[in-house]
Design a protein around this motif. Structure first.
Motif, PDB file in Angstrom:
ATOM      1  N   ILE A  15       0.883  -1.241   0.096  1.00 57.51           N
ATOM      2  CA  ILE A  15      -0.092   0.028   0.004  1.00 57.51           C
ATOM      3  C   ILE A  15       1.104   1.363  -0.043  1.00 57.51           C
ATOM      4  CG2 ILE A  15      -1.937  -1.062   1.136  1.00 57.51           C
ATOM      5  CD1 ILE A  15      -1.339   0.248   3.705  1.00 57.51           C
ATOM      6  N   ASP A  16       2.207   1.064  -0.006  1.00 59.31           N
ATOM      7  CA  ASP A  16       3.183   2.081  -0.130  1.00 59.31           C
ATOM      8  C   ASP A  16       4.356   1.619  -1.035  1.00 59.31           C
ATOM      9  OD1 ASP A  16       3.922   4.695   0.162  1.00 59.31           O
ATOM     10  OD2 ASP A  16       4.296   4.639   2.530  1.00 59.31           O
ATOM     11  N   SER A  17       5.152   2.528  -1.291  1.00 64.97           N
ATOM     12  CA  SER A  17       6.095   2.233  -2.283  1.00 64.97           C
ATOM     13  C   SER A  17       7.557   2.819  -1.652  1.00 64.97           C
ATOM     14  CB  SER A  17       6.083   2.531  -3.806  1.00 64.97           C
ATOM     15  OG  SER A  17       5.632   3.948  -3.843  1.00 64.97           O
ATOM     16  N   PRO A  18       8.560   2.071  -1.875  1.00 61.95           N
ATOM     17  CA  PRO A  18      10.127   2.872  -1.124  1.00 61.95           C
ATOM     18  C   PRO A  18      10.447   3.777  -2.118  1.00 61.95           C
ATOM     19  CG  PRO A  18      10.253   0.716  -2.349  1.00 61.95           C
ATOM     20  CD  PRO A  18       8.891   0.826  -2.503  1.00 61.95           C
ATOM     21  N   THR A  19      11.098   4.762  -1.363  1.00 61.39           N
ATOM     22  CA  THR A  19      11.721   5.919  -2.246  1.00 61.39           C
ATOM     23  C   THR A  19      12.915   5.202  -3.183  1.00 61.39           C
ATOM     24  OG1 THR A  19      11.324   7.472  -0.381  1.00 61.39           O
ATOM     25  CG2 THR A  19      12.822   8.222  -2.063  1.00 61.39           C
ATOM     26  N   ALA A  20      13.411   4.187  -2.248  1.00 62.15           N
ATOM     27  CA  ALA A  20      14.848   3.460  -3.197  1.00 62.15           C
ATOM     28  C   ALA A  20      14.807   2.154  -2.579  1.00 62.15           C
ATOM     29  CB  ALA A  20      16.131   4.275  -2.687  1.00 62.15           C
ATOM     30  N   GLY A  21      15.334   1.241  -3.387  1.00 66.52           N
ATOM     31  CA  GLY A  21      15.417   0.010  -3.069  1.00 66.52           C
ATOM     32  C   GLY A  21      14.305  -0.977  -3.865  1.00 66.52           C
ATOM     33  N   ARG A  22      14.440  -2.323  -3.112  1.00 61.95           N
ATOM     34  CA  ARG A  22      13.363  -3.214  -3.748  1.00 61.95           C
ATOM     35  C   ARG A  22      12.667  -4.075  -2.777  1.00 61.95           C
ATOM     36  NH1 ARG A  22      16.111  -7.671  -6.581  1.00 61.95           N
ATOM     37  NH2 ARG A  22      14.062  -8.222  -7.520  1.00 61.95           N
ATOM     38  N   VAL A  23      11.301  -4.074  -2.836  1.00 64.56           N
ATOM     39  CA  VAL A  23      10.605  -5.055  -1.964  1.00 64.56           C
ATOM     40  C   VAL A  23       9.905  -6.313  -2.720  1.00 64.56           C
ATOM     41  CG1 VAL A  23       8.446  -4.822  -0.559  1.00 64.56           C
ATOM     42  CG2 VAL A  23       9.857  -2.927  -0.831  1.00 64.56           C
ATOM     43  N   VAL A  24      10.453  -7.359  -2.513  1.00 62.11           N
ATOM     44  CA  VAL A  24       9.841  -8.497  -3.088  1.00 62.11           C
ATOM     45  C   VAL A  24       8.954  -9.425  -2.160  1.00 62.11           C
ATOM     46  CG1 VAL A  24      10.686 -10.835  -4.119  1.00 62.11           C
ATOM     47  CG2 VAL A  24      11.893  -8.532  -4.607  1.00 62.11           C
ATOM     48  N   VAL A  25       7.844  -9.781  -2.380  1.00 60.58           N
ATOM     49  CA  VAL A  25       7.029 -10.368  -1.390  1.00 60.58           C
ATOM     50  C   VAL A  25       6.292 -11.487  -2.283  1.00 60.58           C
ATOM     51  CG1 VAL A  25       4.972 -10.188   0.212  1.00 60.58           C
ATOM     52  CG2 VAL A  25       6.393  -8.217  -0.183  1.00 60.58           C
ATOM     53  N   ALA A  26       6.400 -12.745  -1.700  1.00 60.57           N
ATOM     54  CA  ALA A  26       5.800 -13.873  -2.339  1.00 60.57           C
ATOM     55  C   ALA A  26       6.529 -14.149  -3.591  1.00 60.57           C
ATOM     56  CB  ALA A  26       4.176 -13.948  -2.437  1.00 60.57           C
ATOM     57  N   GLY A  27       7.806 -13.633  -3.856  1.00 67.49           N
ATOM     58  CA  GLY A  27       8.183 -13.852  -5.185  1.00 67.49           C
ATOM     59  C   GLY A  27       8.148 -12.842  -6.199  1.00 67.49           C
ATOM     60  N   VAL A  28       7.375 -11.740  -5.716  1.00 67.44           N
ATOM     61  CA  VAL A  28       6.943 -10.743  -6.726  1.00 67.44           C
ATOM     62  C   VAL A  28       7.690  -9.566  -6.164  1.00 67.44           C
ATOM     63  CG1 VAL A  28       4.942  -9.142  -7.277  1.00 67.44           C
ATOM     64  CG2 VAL A  28       4.736 -11.722  -6.971  1.00 67.44           C
ATOM     65  N   ASP A  29       8.180  -8.790  -7.294  1.00 67.88           N
ATOM     66  CA  ASP A  29       8.957  -7.590  -7.021  1.00 67.88           C
ATOM     67  C   ASP A  29       7.686  -6.403  -7.034  1.00 67.88           C
ATOM     68  OD1 ASP A  29      10.258  -4.982  -7.162  1.00 67.88           O
ATOM     69  OD2 ASP A  29      11.613  -5.673  -8.481  1.00 67.88           O
ATOM     70  N   LEU A  30       7.447  -5.923  -6.133  1.00 60.77           N
ATOM     71  CA  LEU A  30       6.007  -5.042  -6.008  1.00 60.77           C
ATOM     72  C   LEU A  30       6.463  -3.687  -6.731  1.00 60.77           C
ATOM     73  CD1 LEU A  30       5.094  -5.317  -2.303  1.00 60.77           C
ATOM     74  CD2 LEU A  30       4.704  -6.673  -4.198  1.00 60.77           C
ATOM     75  N   GLY A  31       7.512  -3.163  -6.911  1.00 54.05           N
ATOM     76  CA  GLY A  31       7.944  -2.260  -7.687  1.00 54.05           C
ATOM     77  C   GLY A  31       7.774  -2.275  -9.112  1.00 54.05           C
ATOM     78  N   SER A  32       7.393  -3.541  -9.629  1.00 52.60           N
ATOM     79  CA  SER A  32       7.045  -3.574 -10.970  1.00 52.60           C
ATOM     80  C   SER A  32       5.918  -3.819 -11.292  1.00 52.60           C
ATOM     81  CB  SER A  32       7.882  -5.157 -11.370  1.00 52.60           C
ATOM     82  OG  SER A  32       7.169  -6.190 -10.828  1.00 52.60           O
ATOM     83  N   LEU A  33       4.952  -3.559 -10.310  1.00 50.70           N
ATOM     84  CA  LEU A  33       3.572  -3.514 -10.402  1.00 50.70           C
ATOM     85  C   LEU A  33       2.965  -2.261 -10.503  1.00 50.70           C
ATOM     86  CD1 LEU A  33       2.554  -6.302  -7.871  1.00 50.70           C
ATOM     87  CD2 LEU A  33       3.113  -6.492 -10.291  1.00 50.70           C
ATOM     88  N   ASP A  34       1.779  -2.023 -11.540  1.00 52.12           N
ATOM     89  CA  ASP A  34       1.022  -0.905 -11.504  1.00 52.12           C
ATOM     90  C   ASP A  34      -0.170  -0.944 -10.186  1.00 52.12           C
ATOM     91  OD1 ASP A  34      -0.915  -2.664 -12.469  1.00 52.12           O
ATOM     92  OD2 ASP A  34      -0.879  -1.884 -14.666  1.00 52.12           O
ATOM     93  N   GLN A  35      -1.054   0.001 -10.208  1.00 55.91           N
ATOM     94  CA  GLN A  35      -1.851   0.001  -9.173  1.00 55.91           C
ATOM     95  C   GLN A  35      -2.940  -1.206  -9.198  1.00 55.91           C
ATOM     96  OE1 GLN A  35      -2.122   2.109  -6.238  1.00 55.91           O
ATOM     97  NE2 GLN A  35      -0.011   2.551  -7.191  1.00 55.91           N
ATOM     98  N   ALA A  36      -3.386  -1.592 -10.407  1.00 53.36           N
ATOM     99  CA  ALA A  36      -4.323  -2.523 -10.384  1.00 53.36           C
ATOM    100  C   ALA A  36      -3.766  -3.834  -9.894  1.00 53.36           C
ATOM    101  CB  ALA A  36      -4.897  -2.525 -11.769  1.00 53.36           C
ATOM    102  N   ALA A  37      -2.489  -4.122 -10.396  1.00 55.70           N
ATOM    103  CA  ALA A  37      -1.574  -5.398 -10.397  1.00 55.70           C
ATOM    104  C   ALA A  37      -1.538  -5.386  -8.808  1.00 55.70           C
ATOM    105  CB  ALA A  37      -0.383  -5.365 -10.910  1.00 55.70           C
TER     106      ALA A  37
END
Lengths: 381, 237
Positions: B63-85
């Motif tokens: 529900i929030d995104s980092p200013t820098a760095g990567r967040v991977v949850v359950a094998g999904v890089d959340l930074g690669s997802l748009d709002q719908a995804a």
């Protein structure tokens, strides 16, 4: 979307008083819209029933001025004219001014021949021709006041002063239901004699052999009386009725202005309601989005709620107008032949309700879509 | 900071920084954070207000995104997802438990729990079965037709937990889940979270100020000014 219906219904009824008041305001405004629009459609319907096979000749200066009855013979000699009858507006008062209905002094023989769409028995026609004080009542008027054959009707003259007594000799039945029967016709000789053989009439009705020549014949008629003391204006029955209606001013423009004002006012009320409802639920919308509801679904929910309110209001308001005018036999004291909310008016009212729903739901839906979950949860909790 | 269990991480934060702006003032919340959370782990985040613990929760739940760095949850890089995804990711992988429950007041307990299932392809009968099952798990089978106002705080939180687990997410994020509860209710909720972790294999990431709540976790991370200052591993309760 159907699986969200219980949620939408519950959300709509969250603040019952506000929802009910909003729906009430929509009911009233769309009832008014239907009423105003029915004024226009009723006027248009009265024009539809006018014949194109008949011309009306009147004084060119104004309908309120009369012209010599002697014009009749000259009119009858114009090629293409099959028959001519006169008809004069009487303008009497029945009991008091509230009981308005049209009354005409007419040619006792020819007028009824020229209007076969009003059905009378040969005996009734013969009585009308023979009896000086005989009158014929249209079916709707007879039903409204309970008039029947043999009744005496007393009118107080306003244009032609004095007390005028008539005896009902027949009730005219319309050939089609859209025909106006809110009128009283009486023997024109009665008017002429009581006014001391004044020899004046209000209008002439000209029956044409060939309706396609109406324009030519109208020009010939008016040319015949050009430069006389009483110049004429001749037009089709439909054009004449349109002109008569236009004497009331630009009703259509006034009605559309009023209708637009109502729609805009109610649009603002609905928008305010929806924005208040959405603002109060900022945190809830954030929670829904956190649970996985995407922007499109959230927008759909907010819009559906707005549409539910406006469509219910529209349905009730327009439906109520239809029922009220269908069962009340309202005709504005005989001004309208019939006052019926048409399917087209209902469709327009529902279109407006749909439009109001979309417009009022758009801003809160847009805000809901843009809402940042983190901010909403942080600030409103 | 690596997962101490050695199990496959369900959450991996790499070099994550987060900065907020208050008007023109830059407020750093997290700085270059590395963190792994193992699948099935019960993690507690502690620290003073503004230390960044809730921000970690927001980042891993998408529900929030980092200013820098990567967040991977359950094998999904959340930074690669748009709002719908991201919304679809949350619906599938994350169950939220809030301090103030955040139930919809006009819906019954059943309808509140059913909400996440409305986003699935389940039919009405299947949804009903799932809802009754999870209400049974949280001990509220007989309260399904009650509205939130008719429930105690502890019961409301249990409805919220039922809502969080009804779509069977792998990750539960709990932001001060016992913050508004009395001691007895808090114990019940913590017992329930422990059970969901142990018996149902849910990974739990919980923010708390309460040391007794933190005791239920396998690992407690202490944050201060956006930096991990201490990691305490406990034996599995």
């Amino acid at each position: 979307m159907t699986r969200f219906l219980p949620f939408i219904l519950r959300s709509t009824l969250r603040n019952k008083r506000r929802t009910v008041l909003t729906i009430l305001s929509l009911i009233i405004s769309l009832f008014l819209f239907c009423t105003l629009r029915t004024v226009i459609t009723s006027l248009a319907a009265s024009l539809e029933s006018a014949s194109t096979a008949r011309l009306i000749t009147r004084r060119s200066t104004s309908l309120t001025f009369m012209m010599p009855a002697s014009y009749r013979d000259r009119l009858a000699q114009i090629p293409g004219v099959e028959d001519v009858a006169y008809m004069s507006w009487f303008g009497g008062v029945y009991i008091d001014e509230r009981n308005f209905f049209a009354q005409f002094a007419v040619d006792p023989v020819r007028y009824l021949v020229m209007y076969p769409e009003y059905r009378l028995t040969p005996e009734e026609k013969e009585t009308f021709r023979r009896e000086r004080t005989a009158c014929i009542i249209g079916e709707k008027l007879a039903r409204k006041y309970g008039f029947k054959k043999g009744d005496r009707i007393t009118l107080r003259g306003t244009i032609f002063e004095g007390i005028w007594d008539f005896t009902v000799c027949g009730i005219a039945l319309p050939a089609t239901p859209d025909l106006d029967t809110n009128w009283l016709l009486f023997n024109g000789e009665y008017l002429n004699q009581r006014m001391g053989d004044f020899g004046q009439v209000g209008t002439f009705v000209l029956k044409l052999k060939d309706p396609s020549r109406a324009g030519d014949i109208a020009r010939i008629v008016d040319a015949t009386f050009a430069n006389s003391a009483a110049e004429t204006k001749t037009e089709t029955e439909k054009a004449f009725q349109l002109g008569f209606i236009s004497m009331l001013g630009n009703i259509q423009a006034v009605i559309y202005a009023l209708g637009s004002a109502i729609v805009i006012a109610i649009g603002l009320v609905s928008m305010n309601t929806m924005m208040m409802a959405a603002r109060e639920r900022t945190r809830e919308i954030a929670v829904l989005k956190a649970l996985g509801f995407n922007d499109r679904t959230v927008v759909g929910l907010v819009l559906a709620e707005a549409l539910l309110i406006t469509l219910v209001g529209g349905l009730l308001g327009a439906g109520l107008a239809r029922l009220v005018f269908a069962f009340s036999n309202f005709n504005a004291g005989g001004f309208f032949q019939q006052f019926k909310v048409t399917d087209g008016t209902l469709a327009q009212a529902m279109g407006i309700a749909l439009f109001l729903g979309l417009v009022s739901g758009l801003a809160p839906a847009w805000n809901a879509a843009r809402l940042r979950i983190v901010d909403a949860l942080r600030h409103s909790g | 900071m690596d997962s101490p269990t050695g199990a496959r991480p369900i959450i991996a934060l790499r070099g994550v920084s987060k900065t907020y702006w208050r008007d023109t003032i830059e407020v750093p919340v997290l700085a270059q954070l590395d963190l792994d959370v193992a699948d099935g782990e019960f993690l507690a985040l502690m620290g003073p207000s503004g230390s960044g613990k809730s921000t970690i929760l927001n980042l891993v739940s998408g529900i929030d995104s980092p200013t820098a760095g990567r967040v991977v949850v359950a094998g999904v890089d959340l930074g690669s997802l748009d709002q719908a995804a991201l919304a679809a990711f949350r619906a599938r992988h994350v169950g939220f438990i809030f301090q103030s429950y955040n139930l919809i007041p006009v819906l019954t307990a059943f309808q509140n729990v059913e909400l996440p299932l409305l986003l699935t392809g389940l039919d009405r009968r299947q949804r009903k079965q799932h809802v009754l099952d999870v209400l049974g798990i949280v001990g509220l089978h007989g309260r399904s037709e009650h509205y939130p106002r008719q429930l105690s705080g502890g019961q409301e939180q249990r409805v919220a937990i039922a809502r969080a687990i009804v779509s069977d997410p792998s990750l539960l994020v709990a932001d001060e889940p016992t913050g508004d509860l009395d001691a007895a209710s808090a114990t019940e909720i913590l017992d329930l979270l422990g059970r969901l972790n142990r018996e149902f294999g849910k990974t739990v990431v919980m923010v708390t100020h309460d040391p007794r709540a933190a005791e239920r976790a396998h690992r407690v991370l202490h944050l201060d000014k956006g930096v991990l200052v201490e990691s305490v591993r406990r034996d599995r309760p």
